[in-house]
Design an enzyme around this catalytic site. Structure first.
Site, short mmCIF file in Angstrom:
data_model
loop_
_atom_site.label_atom_id
_atom_site.label_comp_id
_atom_site.label_asym_id
_atom_site.label_seq_id
_atom_site.Cartn_x
_atom_site.Cartn_y
_atom_site.Cartn_z
N TYR A 262 3.55 22.14 -0.94
CA TYR A 262 4.48 22.87 -0.06
C TYR A 262 4.21 24.36 -0.21
CZ TYR A 262 7.11 18.44 -0.10
OH TYR A 262 7.49 17.13 0.00
N ASP B 189 15.42 24.72 0.20
CA ASP B 189 14.84 24.97 -1.11
C ASP B 189 15.15 26.39 -1.58
OD1 ASP B 189 12.34 22.76 -1.80
OD2 ASP B 189 13.07 22.84 0.26
N GLN C 144 17.12 22.97 8.73
CA GLN C 144 17.38 22.18 7.53
C GLN C 144 18.82 22.39 7.10
OE1 GLN C 144 14.40 23.01 4.47
NE2 GLN C 144 13.75 20.89 4.51
N ASP D 3 13.82 13.03 4.60
CA ASP D 3 12.89 12.73 5.68
C ASP D 3 12.80 11.24 6.06
OD1 ASP D 3 12.51 15.31 4.84
OD2 ASP D 3 10.34 15.22 4.82
N ARG E 293 5.22 8.67 -0.94
CA ARG E 293 5.41 9.48 0.26
C ARG E 293 5.79 8.60 1.46
NH1 ARG E 293 6.28 14.56 -0.07
NH2 ARG E 293 5.36 14.83 1.99
N GLU F 271 9.55 16.82 -8.73
CA GLU F 271 10.23 16.88 -7.44
C GLU F 271 11.40 15.91 -7.41
OE1 GLU F 271 9.04 16.64 -2.68
OE2 GLU F 271 7.55 16.14 -4.22
#
Length: 438
Positions: free
Chosen positions: A33, A40, A105, A169, A202, A399
């Site tokens: 990213y 974030d 977001q 997502d 993912r 993460e």
């Protein structure tokens, strides 16, 4: 863990923020990213505020550089080029003065601004009033955009037009609605994420085809909100997004006592009430949780995900609701090494390692613990915070985390995990922190 080790871990968290600093803004992690992400950066600003209020302000100020003239704060601001991420600015095709994505977001910005301002005042930072005032106006423009562009029918619920907007997502919450989105694209898909992270962690290729179909659709609308609303094949009135917006509105109401006009204070109060009323109608006692609404089918989105508990950050529940929600959250924790999973282990959709289909995210636990405290569930809030801190101390600043093993997953040296660690480590050992709302 002894105090010295905790001190070292706190220093390591600060070092990650420094490592991911790109000149006043922070990337979530290197390569995976490589740009500035909206929510974030809001969480990161709260982390910076613990030790550097000036840098915390700068994080928000750099994000606002990407704000559109209509008030939307995009989900990505492409301050500098990078070839390690797809889709880049050439795919989005927006016409902002700084390259950005064309969607947004969760609006944590207002929540962050209040905490940054209070830290700056406490530290005696020069120009804190002026900087907060400018950012308050940016936040107010953003909230107006949300109500105008994403709740045009005044339901008291704001909608997402793309799963990426939710921050969650590939959540099972979107499976039914996303299945209606075609997999055809006019953009060549060149995924970069699976070159940095195991593909098993993912979203699937089919998910990406649908994600990019939506980008193609809205780009063809010229990123005009009214045209997008009419053309959207994916349109969910999301309780997580609405709850975060309502909580951020409450924080702006607090700041408006100093920085807003009488008209702005009334406007924010009206927005807040509209959102709280909308959220309250989404409670489903038979499920012991809140549910989103598919605006295309008219059906409830009753898949169990973390979003079902997010209204706690904004609403004060009655005794029956509070008892039901806390019991349900306890049920979600049973048999796990670390909670709260983003999808419960008893759900057929549960995948403990795949992104938003089960893993634990520190910032989700941060928000839900805030909501539990707001609703008087102090013990459960602290246990969630302590469990999150423990997972980070065992596995590192990853993460997200496998709830069944505690294994760290996704990207490493992750900025918002570092910020969450610093915040939650302090809260886990104290009472009542972080829960105030008007």
């Amino acid at each position: 863990m002894n105090d010295m080790t905790r001190f070292d871990r706190d220093e390591a968290a600060r070092a990650i923020l420094a490592r991911n600093d790109r000149g006043g803004y922070t990337v979530p992690t290197d390569r995976l990213y490589p740009f500035q992400w909206n929510w974030d950066s809001a969480f990161v600003a709260i982390g910076f505020a613990l030790f550097d209020a000036d840098r915390a302000y700068r994080e928000l100020e750099r994000l606002v550089e990407g704000q559109w003239d209509d008030g939307m704060i995009p989900h990505i601001v492409f301050h500098a080029p990078s070839d390690t991420y797809f889709p880049g600015p050439e795919v989005w095709g927006t016409r902002h003065r700084i390259p950005t994505s064309g969607i947004t977001q969760p609006p944590v910005f207002g929540m962050a601004l209040r905490q940054v301002h209070e830290a700056a005042v406490k530290a005696g930072l020069p120009q804190a009033q002026e900087r907060t005032s400018a950012l308050f106006q940016a936040a107010l423009r953003s909230h107006r955009w949300w109500l105008r562009a994403r709740d045009p029918d005044s339901l008291g619920l704001v909608a997402i037009l793309h799963p990426w907007e939710s921050g969650s997502d590939n959540s099972p919450a979107w499976d039914v609605a996303l299945a209606r989105v075609p997999t055809t694209t006019t953009t060549t898909i060149r995924r970069k994420d699976t070159g940095h992270v195991d593909a098993a962690m993912r979203p699937r290729d089919e998910d990406y085809q649908r994600f990019i179909h939506l980008v193609d659709t809205y780009r063809d609308c010229g990123w005009d909100p009214q045209r997008q609303w009419a053309a959207a094949p994916f349109k969910i009135a999301d309780v997580q997004m609405t709850a975060i917006l309502a909580r951020a509105t409450a924080d702006l109401m607090h700041l408006a006592e100093t920085f807003g006009s009488a008209e702005e204070r009334t406007e924010l109060s009206d927005i807040h009430r509209r959102l709280l009323d909308g959220l309250a109608r989404r409670w489903r006692p038979e499920l012991s949780r809140f549910v989103s609404l598919d605006l295309i089918s008219g059906e409830d989105v009753d898949a169990p995900t973390q979003a079902c508990f997010m209204p706690l950050v904004a609403l004060r529940l009655d005794d029956v609701q509070r008892k039901a929600v806390t019991a349900e959250i306890e049920r979600w924790h049973q048999g796990l090494i670390v909670g709260l999973p983003t999808t419960p282990s008893f759900s057929p959709a549960f995948e403990p390692k795949r992104y938003w289909r089960g893993p634990v995210w520190a910032v989700v636990n941060w928000l839900i613990a805030d909501g539990l405290r707001l609703n008087g569930a102090e013990d459960l809030a602290r246990r969630i915070e302590q469990g999150t801190v423990g997972a980070i101390e065992r596995a590192g600043f990853c993460e997200y985390f496998d709830p069944t093993t505690g294994e760290g997953l996704g990207g490493d040296a992750f900025s918002w995990t570092a910020a969450a660690y610093m915040v939650l480590r302090r809260r886990a050992g104290s009472s009542g922190a972080g829960a105030e709302a008007p």
